[in-house]
Scaffold this motif. Structure first.
Motif, mmCIF file in Angstrom:
data_model
loop_
_atom_site.group_PDB
_atom_site.id
_atom_site.type_symbol
_atom_site.label_atom_id
_atom_site.label_comp_id
_atom_site.label_asym_id
_atom_site.label_seq_id
_atom_site.Cartn_x
_atom_site.Cartn_y
_atom_site.Cartn_z
ATOM 1 N N SER A 33 -94.788 54.245 -11.011
ATOM 2 C CA SER A 33 -95.415 53.264 -11.894
ATOM 3 C C SER A 33 -96.854 53.046 -11.447
ATOM 4 C CB SER A 33 -94.649 51.944 -11.836
ATOM 5 O OG SER A 33 -94.862 51.320 -10.577
ATOM 6 N N ASP A 34 -97.585 52.251 -12.223
ATOM 7 C CA ASP A 34 -98.964 51.942 -11.845
ATOM 8 C C ASP A 34 -99.021 51.218 -10.503
ATOM 9 O OD1 ASP A 34 -99.924 53.100 -14.143
ATOM 10 O OD2 ASP A 34 -100.043 51.221 -15.269
ATOM 11 N N ASP A 38 -100.329 54.602 -5.192
ATOM 12 C CA ASP A 38 -100.766 55.003 -3.856
ATOM 13 C C ASP A 38 -99.658 54.871 -2.816
ATOM 14 O OD1 ASP A 38 -103.439 55.451 -4.749
ATOM 15 O OD2 ASP A 38 -103.795 53.291 -4.681
ATOM 16 N N ALA A 39 -98.405 54.782 -3.244
ATOM 17 C CA ALA A 39 -97.285 54.533 -2.339
ATOM 18 C C ALA A 39 -97.007 55.741 -1.442
ATOM 19 C CB ALA A 39 -96.039 54.175 -3.133
ATOM 20 N N ILE A 51 -95.385 57.279 -14.812
ATOM 21 C CA ILE A 51 -94.394 57.098 -15.870
ATOM 22 C C ILE A 51 -94.502 55.743 -16.569
ATOM 23 C CG2 ILE A 51 -92.656 58.736 -15.044
ATOM 24 C CD1 ILE A 51 -91.246 56.377 -13.670
ATOM 25 N N GLY A 52 -95.510 54.912 -16.195
ATOM 26 C CA GLY A 52 -95.651 53.663 -16.926
ATOM 27 C C GLY A 52 -96.188 52.521 -16.096
ATOM 28 N N PRO A 53 -96.273 51.331 -16.697
ATOM 29 C CA PRO A 53 -96.750 50.130 -16.008
ATOM 30 C C PRO A 53 -95.791 49.689 -14.910
ATOM 31 C CG PRO A 53 -96.798 49.863 -18.404
ATOM 32 C CD PRO A 53 -95.996 51.083 -18.118
ATOM 33 N N ALA A 54 -96.192 48.621 -14.185
ATOM 34 C CA ALA A 54 -95.430 48.166 -13.025
ATOM 35 C C ALA A 54 -93.997 47.740 -13.318
ATOM 36 C CB ALA A 54 -96.188 47.027 -12.332
ATOM 37 N N PRO A 55 -93.716 46.944 -14.373
ATOM 38 C CA PRO A 55 -92.326 46.501 -14.577
ATOM 39 C C PRO A 55 -91.365 47.688 -14.670
ATOM 40 C CG PRO A 55 -93.813 45.249 -15.979
ATOM 41 C CD PRO A 55 -94.625 46.358 -15.377
ATOM 42 N N SER A 59 -90.994 51.627 -16.721
ATOM 43 C CA SER A 59 -91.299 52.801 -15.892
ATOM 44 C C SER A 59 -90.022 53.433 -15.345
ATOM 45 C CB SER A 59 -92.258 52.427 -14.755
ATOM 46 O OG SER A 59 -91.777 51.300 -14.034
ATOM 47 N N TYR A 60 -89.482 52.877 -14.250
ATOM 48 C CA TYR A 60 -88.358 53.518 -13.566
ATOM 49 C C TYR A 60 -87.048 53.475 -14.348
ATOM 50 C CZ TYR A 60 -91.557 53.562 -9.613
ATOM 51 O OH TYR A 60 -92.644 53.780 -8.802
#
Length: 656
Positions: A33-34, A38-39, A51-55, A59-60
């Motif tokens: 996700s966004d 950098d993880a 694959i998408g925004p944080a929520p 995404s996941y």
């Protein structure tokens, strides 16, 4: 062996899967996700795709998006890790339809075990004992309340599609049932998209013991011994170990046989865990355990099984997914030594274990031959409010249980985390608790001993405050001296030096501080040896460090005996003058989302009355009225994302 794998997960489990896959020569593909761009797991993978925004819901949990990436990247298989899509039959089926191997059981097995009510009925037919309760389809509150009465309190409300303690509530009396039911259903809907629950008898003095099973596509099913997961809080596991304290060969054989039969009943393939609840009042007995559920995935606590068997469970998953047969029979399964795992979380035990977010200004995790650390973050990374707040799993092993616990205790003492608050000190006390060491504990142990474990509000630590204040003074002096030197180089007078110098009297000044957000004045004196700081309860001179100090954007984080204290210079301009005297101000206790608001403007409320619910990391946290009065300003409502400390509403005190 499969040539490549897309890891449909994040954090430490994504790191764990990637490392084994790379050892096996597989190409690794991460999705992120966004918030995770950098993880660590993204940096470790051979390639990574957004694959998408944080929520997670954007995404996941997006099956179509993940499959599109898998196809375009040429992934031979998808490993789901745990959580997210790992127990979604629709995901396993979609992978099969796309011609991509799902590293997990068939969709049919996930469906059979994914709903607790259906799973209990299925394993009961296979001769596996189950906990008494209502496991049917009716969900009317009046009906479920009646069933709870018939079962007899205390009862346990559990999400049908649940896991990880979400959507689960213990109810001790009828008056508490309706509120507990509504909360469990709401949490289940948010976490699993399914609000349905079942109601079971709550077993007194319960021990939570689970059996790790593996099955291949050739009809072979074995178990890899048991794990004890009884140290829990809010039904979330805190410390796990293998083997279980007090386990006998007779009980292990009976429980293992029941787990294998449960797996056979659904045509299982891959790694799975069959969880049992045992009545621990008279020790573990072959006639005193009952089936709870089966998790159709790898477990968070799988490293303790790896430690006592010497097996890599992720490698076994890949080999079975490749069509290979199990490499060992039941009689060949090792059981050597003892292993214990502690889950290091970004949470604050002194504030009800509220999740804690923010940048990791420092992170130092233990090392050693008998210590293993599975982490998904490094120093400088962010702990966000969007996902599970786990920082790392710390696993220790020994020839005996005592040796393993001693090693874990030392490892926790060596752990340094600065930024978000953590449960490190709490874990250390838990590992050293005499009842845990003696094996006389059950799932209620933590809740019954919160004060002894330090999980209640603690007094401010004067030594930490003094150390932080002294650090601020030293930094200020260093900056002032450098400025003075620069001024002197330009021909300015030395009287510009800001070092507390004066011709007459004691060199003493007052330093206004914010200590964990609260005002406190420190007194600083200067002599020939340098500055010294005095606060109520402590005096500290330069050169007498008693803690680990970490700079954090101008503040100082003081780490001492597992606790963190934030010390900052007080800035009068930062005071919220508008609400300076608002004793009825209700703030968000952590970053999260407001999911419910129970009052409206102008409504009268009593002190302690429930006002709203904030959800963080899929757990609900109720907000209550600090005073009696009427509801004034409402600054946030259902659906709003709020930061820690954000104003939610204000209760206006009654006059007179």
């Amino acid at each position: 062996m499969l040539s490549s794998v897309l890891v449909a997960n994040r954090g430490e489990i994504a790191v764990r899967v990637i490392r084994t896959a790379r050892r096996l020569g597989m190409r690794t593909i991460a999705v992120h996700s966004d918030a995770d761009r950098d993880a660590l797991f993204v940096r470790l993978a051979d390639e990574a795709h957004r694959i998408g925004p944080a929520p997670a819901s954007e995404s996941y949990l997006k099956i179509e998006t993940i499959l599109e990436v898998a196809k375009s990247a040429g992934a031979a298989c998808i490993h789901p890790g745990y959580g997210f899509l790992s127990e979604r039959a629709a995901f396993a089926r979609a992978c099969a339809d796309a011609g991509i191997v799902f590293v997990g059981p068939p969709a049919e097995a996930i469906e059979a075990m994914g709903l607790k009510d259906a799973a209990k009925a299925l394993v009961q037919k296979a001769g596996v004992p189950v906990v008494p309760g209502y496991h049917g389809s009716r969900q009317e509150p009046d009906f479920l309340r009646q069933k709870a009465y018939e079962i007899g309190y205390p009862v346990l409300i559990k999400a049908v599609a649940g896991g990880g303690g979400k959507g689960m509530r213990r109810v001790d009396k009828a008056a508490e049932f309706d509120a507990a039911l509504a909360s469990a259903q709401r949490e289940a809907q948010g976490a699993f998209g399914d609000p349905r629950v079942l109601v079971e008898k709550y077993v007194l003095a319960p021990r939570h013991v689970e059996i790790q099973v593996f099955a291949d596509a050739h009809g072979n099913v074995i178990h890899l011994n048991e794990r004890d997961c009884s140290l829990q809080r809010r039904h979330q596991k805190v410390i796990e170990e293998a083997p279980a304290p007090g386990m006998t060969p007779e009980v292990r054989e009976a429980m293992g046989r029941a787990a294998v039969e449960a797996a056979r009943a659904v045509g299982y393939v891959g790694a799975g865990t069959v969880e049992f609840i045992a009545d621990g009042r008279e020790g573990l007995r072959a006639d005193r355990f009952w089936f709870m559920e089966m998790n159709t995935r790898l477990q968070v606590e799988h490293p303790v099984t790896e430690a006592i068997t010497g097996l890599d469970l992720v490698e076994l998953q890949f080999r079975i997914a490749s069509g290979e047969a199990l490499p060992l029979a039941q009689v060949d399964v090792p059981l050597v030594g003892h292993a214990v795992e502690a889950r290091l979380y970004a949470e604050d035990p002194e504030r009800g274990f509220l999740p804690s977010t923010g940048r990791l200004f420092a992170l130092s995790l233990p090392e050693g031959d008998d210590v293993r650390v599975d982490a998904g973050v490094e120093a400088g990374d962010q702990v966000t409010p969007f996902y599970d707040p786990m920082i790392a799993k710390i696993i220790a092993r020994g020839e005996t249980r005592g040796e393993a616990l001693d090693t874990l205790s030392r490892a926790l003492g060596e752990t340094v985390v600065a930024g978000p608050r953590t449960n490190a000190a709490f874990l250390a006390r838990l590992v050293d608790a005499s009842a845990f060491r003696e094996g006389t504990f059950d799932t209620g142990f933590i809740d019954a001993n919160l004060e002894a474990l330090g999980a209640v509000p603690q007094e401010r630590d004067p030594a930490s405050v003094a150390a932080g204040a002294l650090s601020l003074v030293a930094s200020d002096l260093a900056a002032a001296r450098e400025a003075a030197r620069a001024a002197l180089r330009e021909g300015a007078t030395p009287w510009l030096a800001e070092d507390g110098f004066q011709l007459l009297g004691e060199r003493r000044t007052t330093l206004p501080l914010l200590v964990d957000g609260e005002r406190l004045d420190a007194h600083v004196t200067f002599d020939a040896d340098g500055p010294a700081v005095e606060i109520p309860g402590a005096t500290l001179a330069l050169g007498e460090p008693e803690a680990t100090l970490v700079e954090a954007e101008g503040d100082v984080l003081v780490l001492r005996e597992g606790r963190q204290t934030r010390v900052a210079l007080f800035d009068p301009a930062s005071v919220d003058l508008e609400h300076l005297d608002a004793g009825g101000l209700v703030k968000a206790p952590m970053h999260g989302k407001v999911v419910a608001l129970f009052v409206s403007a102008g409504e009268r409320v009593e002190k302690g009355q429930r006002l709203a619910i904030v959800e963080a990391m899929k757990m609900e946290h109720p907000l209550t009225a600090p005073i009696a009065g009427s509801v004034g300003e409402i600054a946030a409502g259902p659906g709003d994302q709020v930061a820690e400390g954000a104003r939610i509403l204000v209760i206006e005190a009654e006059e007179g």
